[in-house]
Scaffold this motif. Structure first.
Motif, PDB file in Angstrom:
ATOM      1  N   ALA A 272       0.838  -1.209   0.000  1.00 36.25           N
ATOM      2  CA  ALA A 272       0.000   0.000   0.000  1.00 36.25           C
ATOM      3  C   ALA A 272       0.869   1.255   0.000  1.00 36.25           C
ATOM      4  O   ALA A 272       0.569   2.230  -0.696  1.00 36.25           O
ATOM      5  CB  ALA A 272      -0.932  -0.007   1.216  1.00 36.25           C
ATOM      6  N   ALA A 273       1.983   1.229   0.753  1.00 35.32           N
ATOM      7  CA  ALA A 273       2.884   2.386   0.767  1.00 35.32           C
ATOM      8  C   ALA A 273       3.454   2.631  -0.630  1.00 35.32           C
ATOM      9  O   ALA A 273       3.467   3.769  -1.123  1.00 35.32           O
ATOM     10  CB  ALA A 273       4.007   2.160   1.782  1.00 35.32           C
ATOM     11  N   VAL A 274       3.897   1.554  -1.286  1.00 36.04           N
ATOM     12  CA  VAL A 274       4.449   1.692  -2.643  1.00 36.04           C
ATOM     13  C   VAL A 274       3.367   2.230  -3.588  1.00 36.04           C
ATOM     14  O   VAL A 274       3.612   3.142  -4.391  1.00 36.04           O
ATOM     15  CB  VAL A 274       5.007   0.333  -3.142  1.00 36.04           C
ATOM     16  CG1 VAL A 274       5.360   0.404  -4.623  1.00 36.04           C
ATOM     17  CG2 VAL A 274       6.232  -0.073  -2.315  1.00 36.04           C
ATOM     18  N   ALA A 275       2.159   1.669  -3.464  1.00 32.87           N
ATOM     19  CA  ALA A 275       1.061   2.116  -4.340  1.00 32.87           C
ATOM     20  C   ALA A 275       0.766   3.606  -4.147  1.00 32.87           C
ATOM     21  O   ALA A 275       0.362   4.294  -5.082  1.00 32.87           O
ATOM     22  CB  ALA A 275      -0.192   1.288  -4.061  1.00 32.87           C
ATOM     23  N   HIS A 276       0.986   4.100  -2.945  1.00 34.29           N
ATOM     24  CA  HIS A 276       0.751   5.525  -2.657  1.00 34.29           C
ATOM     25  C   HIS A 276       2.002   6.368  -2.923  1.00 34.29           C
ATOM     26  O   HIS A 276       1.993   7.581  -2.670  1.00 34.29           O
ATOM     27  CB  HIS A 276       0.303   5.722  -1.209  1.00 34.29           C
ATOM     28  CG  HIS A 276      -1.122   5.320  -0.963  1.00 34.29           C
ATOM     29  ND1 HIS A 276      -1.538   4.010  -0.894  1.00 34.29           N
ATOM     30  CD2 HIS A 276      -2.260   6.071  -0.784  1.00 34.29           C
ATOM     31  CE1 HIS A 276      -2.843   3.962  -0.664  1.00 34.29           C
ATOM     32  NE2 HIS A 276      -3.306   5.204  -0.603  1.00 34.29           N
ATOM     33  N   GLY A 277       3.098   5.720  -3.382  1.00 36.18           N
ATOM     34  CA  GLY A 277       4.346   6.449  -3.652  1.00 36.18           C
ATOM     35  C   GLY A 277       5.005   6.961  -2.387  1.00 36.18           C
ATOM     36  O   GLY A 277       5.743   7.953  -2.411  1.00 36.18           O
ATOM     37  N   VAL A 278       4.774   6.267  -1.277  1.00 38.17           N
ATOM     38  CA  VAL A 278       5.308   6.726   0.014  1.00 38.17           C
ATOM     39  C   VAL A 278       6.548   5.919   0.383  1.00 38.17           C
ATOM     40  O   VAL A 278       6.512   4.680   0.429  1.00 38.17           O
ATOM     41  CB  VAL A 278       4.227   6.582   1.121  1.00 38.17           C
ATOM     42  CG1 VAL A 278       4.813   6.826   2.497  1.00 38.17           C
ATOM     43  CG2 VAL A 278       3.076   7.552   0.843  1.00 38.17           C
TER      44      VAL A 278
END
Ligand code: NAP
Ligand code: 8YV
Length: 331
Positions: free
Chosen positions: A86-92
């Motif tokens: 989810a972090a990667v998907a949000h670019g975080v």
């Protein structure tokens, strides 16, 4: 210049909160009566966040509330508290605190091993209960002649192995890949390692990839003289199977620092005479918790000063090669 907003999902020690307050507008989520309403108000202003296992899972539910989040810095080396996909998907970008706690956790693992084998807490309770006047404490098992398997020979596992070399025991390990430069026997499966040793120290990361890596079959392979030490995550050991193996004396004893549903510890584990149970204190010295807190701060500050945090988790490193890694304006 306006200070960037940071969301703290869980408390850090007061000096670290004070350090953040010098550079950032700090928002304390754990103090909010209505976190949802609070995030609805400030969420869009938040560019960085700190988190830890105290908060629970840092997942899409909170990421969706923080549309301008750039980085989340977690207090701890294990990051199974972060939904990495989810972090990667949000670019975080996400960071953890590797390295600064290896010696502390390795010391604790060896201490827990000795305490479990020599029954140190049981002997302490025996003395305090006044039982010594009636006879000596029973003889204990020993570390002498043991073959120790390390499940997860990473930074902490290696620090454990270095300490155990001084105890003159045989050392073997399992990980997904062999490390041929090291002088320890490699076993390609957890069960193969368990068959080859009588003492298993678990120090792999938690998460889906290691869930119940130590199950009933691994415990049976460890055998009747077997001792299990878990300082990794509770999820790695099938706790129900472990209780069964301890009750039936399929294995001899267990020393645990971590549990499947912390802070809940099953009554059955507490009732057993052949367990030593610690409340997740692997890194919990003032010295090491200070170093971890400082690294959380340093990661956030490095992000805002250089666009490069010090210890990004491997799964989000690729985000740093994008245009986001360019230096951002100083806070
Ligand atoms: P690390 O350096 O990343 O080492 C992890 C090791 O586990 C690596 O050697 C890796 O080897 C192995 N591994 C990973 N996935 C595996 C799998 N599916 N099967 C078998 N082996 C696997 O991490 P570390 O800094 O040593 O920390 C390890 C863990 O300890 C943390 O993630 C955390 O959960 C726990 N911890 C607990 C405490 C505490 O207070 N009790 C404190 C600190 C850390 P391969 O890549 O070759 O598989
Ligand atoms: C901390 C840990 O207790 O670093 C880890 O992975 O398990 C411990 O050092 C924990 O992360 C604190 O939240």
């Amino acid at each position: 210049m306006t200070r960037p907003s940071i969301l703290m999902t869980a408390p850090l020690a007061p000096p670290f909160i004070a350090a953040l307050e010098q550079r950032f507008a700090v928002h304390r989520l754990w103090e909010q009566d209505d976190p949802d309403a609070f995030l609805a108000t400030v969420g869009a202003t938040i560019r960085s966040a700190t988190t830890s296992t105290l908060f629970g899972r840092f997942d899409a539910a909170i990421l969706d509330r923080l549309p301008n989040l750039e980085i989340v810095a977690s207090f701890g080396v294990g990051y199974d508290n972060i939904d990495v996909a989810a972090a990667v998907a949000h670019g975080v970008v996400a960071t953890n605190t590797p390295g600064v706690l290896d010696d502390e956790v390795a010391d604790l693992a060896v201490g827990l091993l000795l305490a479990t084998l020599r029954r140190i807490p049981q002997a302490d309770r025996f003395l305090r209960a006044g039982a010594w006047a009636n006879g000596n404490f029973p003889l204990s098992p020993t570390l002498r002649g043991r073959r120790v398997g390390i499940l997860g020979l990473g930074n902490i596992g290696k620090a454990v192995a270095r300490r155990l070399e001084g105890f003159g025991v045989a050392i073997a390990y399992h990980g997904r890949s062999p490390q041929p430069d090291l002088p320890y026997d490699y076993h390609p499966s957890p069960i193969g390692l368990a068959k080859a040793v009588d003492t298993l120290i678990v120090i792999v990361p938690g998460g889906d990839g290691t869930r119940h890596l130590v199950d009933a079959s691994v415990l049976a392979a460890l055998g009747a003289d077997g001792v299990l030490i878990n300082v990794s995550r509770g999820s790695v050991v099938d706790e129900t199977a472990l209780i069964g193996a301890l009750e039936s004396r399929t294995i001899l004893a267990a020393g645990l620092d971590v549990y499947e549903h912390e802070p809940a510890v099953p009554d059955a584990l507490i009732a057993l005479p052949n367990t030593v149970l610690l409340p997740h204190i692997g890194s919990a010295s003032e010295h090491t918790r200070h170093a971890m807190g400082q690294l959380v701060i340093d990661n956030i500050v490095a992000w805002f000063e250089t666009g490069r945090p010090l210890t990004p988790i491997p799964e989000t490193r690729h985000l740093l090669s994008s245009e986001r890694s360019r230096p951002l304006p100083r806070p």
